[in-house]
Design an enzyme around this catalytic site. Structure first.
Site, mmCIF file in Angstrom:
data_model
loop_
_atom_site.group_PDB
_atom_site.id
_atom_site.type_symbol
_atom_site.label_atom_id
_atom_site.label_comp_id
_atom_site.label_asym_id
_atom_site.label_seq_id
_atom_site.Cartn_x
_atom_site.Cartn_y
_atom_site.Cartn_z
ATOM 1 N N GLY A 218 0.823 -1.197 0.000
ATOM 2 C CA GLY A 218 0.000 0.000 0.000
ATOM 3 C C GLY A 218 0.861 1.251 0.000
ATOM 4 N N CYS A 328 -8.138 1.623 -32.294
ATOM 5 C CA CYS A 328 -9.385 2.111 -32.853
ATOM 6 C C CYS A 328 -10.483 2.202 -31.797
ATOM 7 C CB CYS A 328 -9.784 1.247 -34.039
ATOM 8 S SG CYS A 328 -8.557 1.378 -35.329
ATOM 9 N N TYR A 356 2.451 -2.562 -13.127
ATOM 10 C CA TYR A 356 1.128 -2.766 -13.729
ATOM 11 C C TYR A 356 1.026 -2.179 -15.139
ATOM 12 C CZ TYR A 356 0.471 -3.789 -8.854
ATOM 13 O OH TYR A 356 0.639 -4.300 -7.601
#
Ligand SMILES: *Cc1c(COP(=O)(O)O)cnc(C)c1O
Length: 408
Positions: A218, A328, A356
């Site tokens: 955290g 797209c 990530y």
């Protein structure tokens, strides 16, 4: 990492490419261990879902880190990178009993976060020690996508269910050797974290044969200028003191564990892309790069901010750009950003691209996932090749429907 090294890597390899600064990873690792230097049994288990390239895992191992894993495949990657099973912890959420059994049979420490699995596992394997993940119901930070300790969270066993845990342990005679929490991704207020830690200590005191207490992660890192980050040094001082006093009462020098992901690798990562086109509309100047959310999805997925710098013209006059990709669909990396003047062909670097980012990359639009390079001790190492067309089709099965299809 300075711009000229990034530039030389971009020139040597092809963009888009992920580049990681191993020296920064090491610095972060040492910053954390230094903050807790008074703890005799400190264990850092790198949360490898943040960045799981096996050479990154190998680097972590060389620094003395253990590994935090959330799937059996991550466990296998860890073993392949040279980790011993005993230095890996498995902290999954909602996986099958079968997967947990398989991981336990490899000798990896397992961490269970729901009551039914705890009961099943304890009934079958009294001899395998188990850690339990509790939910202290502490709200860390404001974003409910990344705060996992609060009341509605799917993670952990509620502290209100401790009596039920104790009942299961008593009935099955299983051995609980660790207690764990992972409250979320934003520890901004040390006092809030210490409050959650008190709940974990309270839980720990209910088990008489623990080896470790795991405080999860955290740790917040800065993403942009002026961002608040977790004050690790202050946390180290306060939590260590409290930990020592707890161990004294408990009567045993327990191990203190953490599982940082982002803290170790986020700032070490740079994603380099080339500008394909500059497009002026009536209201905006778009810089369109040779990438999209197939390679870096965090800004579109949960609004994360990645600083964007023009490493081809770092000292140029600053102008406003909206940086978009080639997918797209709407894929805006950064809206209305002040960046040194961009020309077509320039290389843009996205900061905080270590955690990530690559691990969430996909083949959407049938694009290849990019190469990865690790810069460490003044050397660059290619740690992943760019994919090829063969990688895209290797598991696909082509059936020719223009021929007559026989039914058997
Ligand atoms: C993802 C995860 C972490 C790492 O979180 P960061 O915010 O990247 O430090 C730690 N522990 C568990 C159980 C996780 O799932």
């Amino acid at each position: 990492m300075n711009h000229s090294i990034l530039k030389s890597i971009a020139e040597k390899h092809k963009c888009p490419i992920y580049v990681y600064d191993g020296n920064k990873i090491k610095k972060q690792y040492e910053r954390l261990t230094n903050a807790f230097s008074s703890i005799k049994n400190l264990r850092i288990n790198y949360a490898c879902k943040a960045l799981s390239n096996i050479s990154i895992l190998s680097l972590m191992r060389s620094m003395g880190s253990g590994l935090d894993t959330v799937s059996i495949q991550e466990v296998q990657l860890g073993l392949k990178a040279g980790f011993k099973a005993e230095n890996i912890i498995f902290t999954p959420n909602g996986v099958s009993m079968n997967e947990i059994e398989k991981v336990a049979s490899l000798g990896v420490q397992i961490n269970i976060d729901n009551l039914t699995i705890l009961e099943q596992f304890g009934t079958k394997y009294q001899d395998i020690p188990v850690c339990i993940r509790i939910n202290p119901h502490v709200m860390a930070g404001g974003n409910s996508n990344i705060s996992v300790g609060h009341i509605d969270s799917k993670f952990g066993i509620s502290i209100h269910q401790i009596p039920h845990i104790l009942r299961i342990v008593e009935n099955t005679k299983m051995h609980i050797n660790g207690v764990h929490m992972h409250t979320g991704s934003d520890i901004l207020d040390i006092e809030v974290f210490l409050h959650a830690a008190e709940i974990l200590f309270e839980t720990a005191s209910k088990f008489n044969d623990l080896d470790f207490i795991d405080f999860g992660s955290g740790f917040k890192v800065p993403y942009k200028f002026g961002d608040i980050e977790t004050n690790i040094e202050e946390l180290g001082e306060k939590l260590s003191k409290r930990f020592h006093s707890f161990c004294k009462t408990y009567g045993k020098d327990l191990e203190l564990a953490f599982e940082p992901g982002k803290f170790l690798v986020s700032e070490a990562g740079y994603f380099l892309t080339k500008v394909n086109a500059i497009k002026q509309t009536t209201s905006t100047v778009f810089a369109q790069v040779d990438s999209g959310f197939n390679h870096l999805i965090r800004p579109m997925l949960y609004g994360s901010h990645h600083e964007i710098i023009n490493i081809s013209n770092p000292k140029g006059k600053e102008r406003f750009y909206t940086v978009v990709g080639y997918i797209c669909e709407t894929d805006t990396f950064g809206n209305n950003r002040k960046i040194s003047e961009i020309s077509e062909g320039d290389i843009l670097a996205f900061k905080n691209s270590g955690a990530y980012c690559f691990t969430m990359a996909s083949n959407y639009n049938s694009r290849y996932r990019p190469a990865e390079v690790l810069w460490y001790k003044e050397k660059s190492f290619e740690i992943r090749k760019e994919e090829t067309f063969d990688d895209l089709v290797q598991n696909q099965i082509l059936i020719d429907f223009s021929k007559k299809v026989s039914v058997n």
